[in-house]
Design an enzyme around this catalytic site. Structure first.
Site: not given
Length: 392
Positions: A99, A106, A145, A168
């Site tokens: 994703h 992040e 990632h 998220e």
């Protein structure tokens, strides 16, 4: 001034005025970390300060099997416009599928277990890393990632994002994309028959589950094409940045971890009764997660506004940029707090150092007190003090 020159001047002036009008008509949202527009944030501009606490680990979150993701964004904690966070647990064999995040970078800290990640950058360079407790990763905004549990024990990690509006559960997942793309288009894109996609998931998987990954990472399809900067930093494997009477601090910003250009991370340990002294951060918001222990956090918001919250294990706290605050261990055992800042370079100003940076005559006038009193104050910065307060 000739007529042609006058016309050119008037056209240029009109253009500048037009740009100014457009700029004024579209002010940046309140909570903009630049604070250049000085637009009052409705959440913070009331008579009383709002809550800055959220019980993250007690929230419901997204649960699939024995894996979960629990988030703290402005939806759960309206004050937290500059940063968001997620607590994620993966069971053995589980993977947070491939994703990317369109609106946030992040930063992560591993609390328990082992994690493997792969990440790819816009130049097609990919890196795979294995992480142990105390390790950190950073993925720039938009870089694809995945996160995978290693071994036969679950893993638990905290994710910090440099945008409080990030969610998220609004992330771009690979199964969601492929599952909603027409098969002819997929076949043309990948050069395989349409039937190759018959058994692919039709909806977002989010947590994929399969066999435990191999002990050593396998070679990517394209072979190893590594980026110039690593995404991994072993934070707690390093000695503390500083040790004080009453506590310790580990800190990593872009000066030590160059790829982490938008987030600084801190692990703060406070002994029982110890205090991270009164201070503020002029260039960043602060996001807190209590790993262990119980702390009391105070927030000063100007104009007599003051609020204290008790944060227990698994709770989140949030401090807006420029607001005064402190963190005190009010439990009977050491407290460990994970802290994230939405800046690549750490900056802070401690009240003790501000006092120490002024002569006694200035302090005497400011507080209407005798100059001799301030000779008893610390003559240096006091970052952390033990339960007895700073010594001379």
């Amino acid at each position: 001034m000739s007529d042609p020159q006058r016309r050119e001047f008037l056209v240029a002036a009109a253009g500048i005025a037009s740009l100014a009008t457009l700029s004024g008509a579209q002010p940046a949202l309140a909570g903009d970390p630049s604070f250049m527009n000085n637009v009052p944030d409705p959440v913070l501009s009331g008579k009383d300060l709002p809550t800055f606490k959220f019980a993250l680990e007690k929230s419901e979150g997204k649960v699939i099997g024995n894996s979960y993701g629990k988030e703290a964004t402005v939806a759960q904690l309206p004050i937290s416009k500059g940063l968001a966070g997620v607590s994620m647990r993966l069971e053995p064999g589980a993977m947070r599928e491939l994703h990317w995040h369109a609106t946030a970078a992040e930063w992560a800290f591993v609390i328990e277990g082992r994690v493997r990640t792969t990440v790819i950058d816009p130049a097609g360079r990919a890196e795979t890393n294995d992480f142990d407790p105390g390790d950190v990763w950073y993925f720039p905004r938009g870089h694809g990632h995945m996160l995978q549990c290693l071994g036969d024990k679950p893993c638990h990690f905290i994710l910090i994002f440099d945008n409080g509006y990030f969610s998220e559960f609004g992330t771009f997942s690979i199964t969601d994309w492929i599952g909603h793309t027409p098969k002819p288009l997929l076949a043309k894109n990948f050069g395989v028959p349409e039937s190759a996609f018959d058994s692919f998931p039709r909806e977002e998987v989010y947590f994929a589950r399969g066999k435990q990954p191999p002990a050593e990472p396998a070679v990517p399809l394209q072979g190893w094409v590594l980026p110039p900067e690593t995404h991994k930093y072993r934070l707690l494997a390093q000695p503390p940045l500083a040790v004080y009477p009453g506590g310790r601090e580990w800190r990593v910003d872009s000066s030590r971890f160059p790829i982490a250009k938008t987030i600084t991370g801190v692990v703060l340990e406070l002994d029982p009764g110890a205090l991270r002294t009164l201070h503020w951060h002029p260039t960043a918001d602060e996001w807190q997660y209590v790993i262990d222990g119980t702390v009391s956090v105070t927030l000063f918001g100007s104009h007599g506004r003051f609020r204290t919250e008790q944060l227990d294990q698994g709770d989140v706290g949030y401090i807006p940029q420029g607001y005064g605050h402190s963190i005190e261990n009010v439990g009977d055992k050491p407290a460990r707090i994970l802290i994230g800042f939405n800046t690549g370079i750490y900056e802070g100003i401690d009240l003790s150092q501000w006092i120490a940076g002024n002569p006694t005559d200035v302090l005497a006038t400011n507080f209407s007190q005798p100059p001799e009193l301030f000779e008893k104050f610390p003559h240096h910065d006091v970052f952390i003090t033990d339960r007895n307060g700073p010594g001379k």
